[in-house]
Design a protein around this motif. Structure first.
Motif, mmCIF file in Angstrom:
data_model
loop_
_atom_site.group_PDB
_atom_site.id
_atom_site.type_symbol
_atom_site.label_atom_id
_atom_site.label_comp_id
_atom_site.label_asym_id
_atom_site.label_seq_id
_atom_site.Cartn_x
_atom_site.Cartn_y
_atom_site.Cartn_z
ATOM 1 N N ASP A 178 -13.596 -10.492 7.942
ATOM 2 C CA ASP A 178 -13.297 -9.685 9.122
ATOM 3 C C ASP A 178 -12.669 -8.356 8.717
ATOM 4 O O ASP A 178 -11.842 -8.288 7.809
ATOM 5 N N HIS A 179 -13.060 -7.288 9.410
ATOM 6 C CA HIS A 179 -12.533 -5.964 9.086
ATOM 7 C C HIS A 179 -11.019 -5.883 9.273
ATOM 8 O O HIS A 179 -10.332 -5.179 8.516
ATOM 9 N N ILE A 180 -10.485 -6.564 10.256
ATOM 10 C CA ILE A 180 -9.032 -6.552 10.481
ATOM 11 C C ILE A 180 -8.308 -7.111 9.258
ATOM 12 O O ILE A 180 -7.311 -6.552 8.783
ATOM 13 N N ILE A 181 -8.807 -8.223 8.736
ATOM 14 C CA ILE A 181 -8.199 -8.835 7.551
ATOM 15 C C ILE A 181 -8.341 -7.914 6.342
ATOM 16 O O ILE A 181 -7.395 -7.708 5.576
ATOM 17 N N ALA A 182 -9.532 -7.348 6.170
ATOM 18 C CA ALA A 182 -9.782 -6.495 5.007
ATOM 19 C C ALA A 182 -8.910 -5.249 5.019
ATOM 20 O O ALA A 182 -8.447 -4.788 3.974
ATOM 21 N N ALA A 183 -8.663 -4.685 6.202
ATOM 22 C CA ALA A 183 -7.853 -3.470 6.294
ATOM 23 C C ALA A 183 -6.396 -3.712 5.927
ATOM 24 O O ALA A 183 -5.663 -2.771 5.627
ATOM 25 N N ALA A 184 -5.980 -4.965 5.934
ATOM 26 C CA ALA A 184 -4.597 -5.289 5.564
ATOM 27 C C ALA A 184 -4.408 -5.386 4.061
ATOM 28 O O ALA A 184 -3.288 -5.569 3.587
ATOM 29 N N LEU A 185 -5.493 -5.250 3.311
ATOM 30 C CA LEU A 185 -5.433 -5.562 1.882
ATOM 31 C C LEU A 185 -5.368 -4.378 0.918
ATOM 32 O O LEU A 185 -4.698 -4.499 -0.111
ATOM 33 N N PRO A 186 -6.037 -3.234 1.144
ATOM 34 C CA PRO A 186 -6.179 -2.241 0.071
ATOM 35 C C PRO A 186 -4.888 -1.783 -0.603
ATOM 36 O O PRO A 186 -4.708 -2.001 -1.808
ATOM 37 N N ILE A 187 -3.963 -1.159 0.125
ATOM 38 C CA ILE A 187 -2.750 -0.656 -0.518
ATOM 39 C C ILE A 187 -1.813 -1.799 -0.868
ATOM 40 O O ILE A 187 -1.283 -1.867 -1.989
ATOM 41 N N SER A 188 -1.605 -2.717 0.068
ATOM 42 C CA SER A 188 -0.707 -3.838 -0.205
ATOM 43 C C SER A 188 -1.226 -4.673 -1.359
ATOM 44 O O SER A 188 -0.475 -5.068 -2.258
ATOM 45 N N GLY A 189 -2.524 -4.968 -1.334
ATOM 46 C CA GLY A 189 -3.112 -5.798 -2.380
ATOM 47 C C GLY A 189 -3.097 -5.137 -3.741
ATOM 48 O O GLY A 189 -2.736 -5.750 -4.745
ATOM 49 N N LEU A 190 -3.493 -3.862 -3.786
ATOM 50 C CA LEU A 190 -3.489 -3.150 -5.072
ATOM 51 C C LEU A 190 -2.067 -2.967 -5.594
ATOM 52 O O LEU A 190 -1.829 -3.033 -6.810
ATOM 53 N N THR A 191 -1.110 -2.740 -4.699
ATOM 54 C CA THR A 191 0.288 -2.610 -5.131
ATOM 55 C C THR A 191 0.763 -3.909 -5.769
ATOM 56 O O THR A 191 1.388 -3.907 -6.841
ATOM 57 N N ALA A 192 0.481 -5.023 -5.116
ATOM 58 C CA ALA A 192 0.874 -6.318 -5.666
ATOM 59 C C ALA A 192 0.147 -6.587 -6.985
ATOM 60 O O ALA A 192 0.766 -7.039 -7.963
ATOM 61 N N TRP A 193 -1.129 -6.318 -7.037
ATOM 62 C CA TRP A 193 -1.923 -6.564 -8.252
ATOM 63 C C TRP A 193 -1.411 -5.737 -9.419
ATOM 64 O O TRP A 193 -1.175 -6.247 -10.518
ATOM 65 N N GLN A 194 -1.242 -4.434 -9.189
ATOM 66 C CA GLN A 194 -0.801 -3.555 -10.267
ATOM 67 C C GLN A 194 0.635 -3.844 -10.673
ATOM 68 O O GLN A 194 0.981 -3.769 -11.862
ATOM 69 N N GLY A 195 1.488 -4.185 -9.700
ATOM 70 C CA GLY A 195 2.873 -4.502 -10.029
ATOM 71 C C GLY A 195 2.995 -5.738 -10.888
ATOM 72 O O GLY A 195 3.752 -5.771 -11.870
#
Length: 317
Positions: A119-136
């Motif tokens: 779902d687009h709503i779920i996907a939109a919650a991921l880019p910055i938050s997800g990449l921040t968590a991944w890179q951190g």
């Protein structure tokens, strides 16, 4: 196209308004995305890049928002790797108009394909938050199985993703936050929870890594818990001086298609569950834009209904 615009840097969220803006131009290696859902980071209106381009020139009125999930409807000259009609999600440039609009121009390299079942709503919650968590955790923290990790803001957009990724990596996770979020953090898989209003951080003992999203005294007290060879990673501010045997890292998230791909796989197969908080239509974006807003999960703006999707001049189901 309809968009949320900010005209005056001094007006804050009171200066946000819905307005008609020109359809975006696709520069070389850009794509035009029809925005279905958009995310934003509290505090964007204070970022220099929100108001000036990379040459320092004023670009008000400006469109905020830097997380997008939608469908490619146009390609700039020389763009490869994506096609018209493809579902995508990702991050937009800090110094260009953003995603709180019906359409946005994005560098293709900042987007990743999005599976049809997400779902687009779920996907939109991921880019910055997800990449921040991944890179951190992985790029900077170099997390490994068996470590103990203290994660602040563990029920928030970044923290909730970090909890899930750290557990998948085999770490023992201690989540920290407000008492109301204890159940959420434990449900995500954290072994323990610290109520920052009532519990003493010092009582948890030594940890191998601190992932901080708060800064200030919480960061200082948390850094003192890191054992020899450990790491304190912060996205709020540079960590305080630490002994030579503790690594201290402050970083700002960077767009990364490969990282987005890793997150999308986990989202698709159910290993990763972004916490979506408030969902509002574009017209109500300002109501959830306050930098002082605190809540569980990520606030998302729904811009376009999922059906039909507009591909060029045609509608498809």
């Amino acid at each position: 196209m309809r968009a949320i615009i900010a005209r005056d840097r001094t007006a804050g969220i009171d200066g946000l308004a819905v307005a008609e803006m020109p359809y975006p131009h696709a520069a070389e290696n850009d794509v035009i995305v029809q925005v279905h859902a958009a995310g934003f980071t509290p505090g964007e209106l204070d970022w220099p890049g929100t108001w000036t381009d990379r040459a320092g020139r004023d670009r008000a009125p400006t469109i905020p928002g830097h997380e997008v999930s939608g469908v490619v409807v146009g390609l700039g000259y020389g763009t490869t790797g994506l096609t018209v009609g493809q579902r995508v999600f990702g991050v937009t440039d800090w110094c260009r108009n953003g995603t709180l609009a019906e359409f946005v121009a994005v560098e293709a390299r900042n987007l990743a394909p999005l599976s049809a079942g997400v779902d687009h709503i779920i996907a939109a919650a991921l880019p910055i938050s997800g990449l921040t968590a991944w890179q951190g955790l992985f790029t900077h923290g170099q997390i490994s199985s068996g470590q103990t990790v203290l994660i602040h803001g563990a029920a928030g957009g970044v923290g909730s993703i970090a909890v899930q990724l750290a557990i998948e990596a085999g770490a023992r996770v201690i989540g920290a936050g407000r008492a109301a979020n204890r159940e959420t953090v434990v449900e995500l898989g954290a072994e323990a929870f610290v109520d920052l209003d009532r519990d003493r951080l010092e009582d948890i003992g030594e940890v191998d890594m601190v992932f901080d999203v708060i800064g200030g005294q919480i960061l200082c007290r948390s850094a003192a818990l890191v054992r020899s060879g450990g790491t304190v990673v912060s996205i709020a501010e540079p960590p305080p001086s630490t002994p030579d045997y503790v690594r201290a890292i402050f970083f700002v998230v960077e767009p990364d298609r490969a990282g987005l791909g890793e997150l999308e796989v986990r989202l698709r197969d159910g290993r990763l569950r972004p916490l979506v908080g408030t969902v509002r239509p574009l017209e109500e974006a300002a109501s959830v834009f306050s930098p002082t807003r605190r809540g569980r999960g990520k606030a998302i703006i729904r811009v376009t209904d999922d059906t039909p999707e507009i591909i060029g001049e045609k509608a498809v189901s």
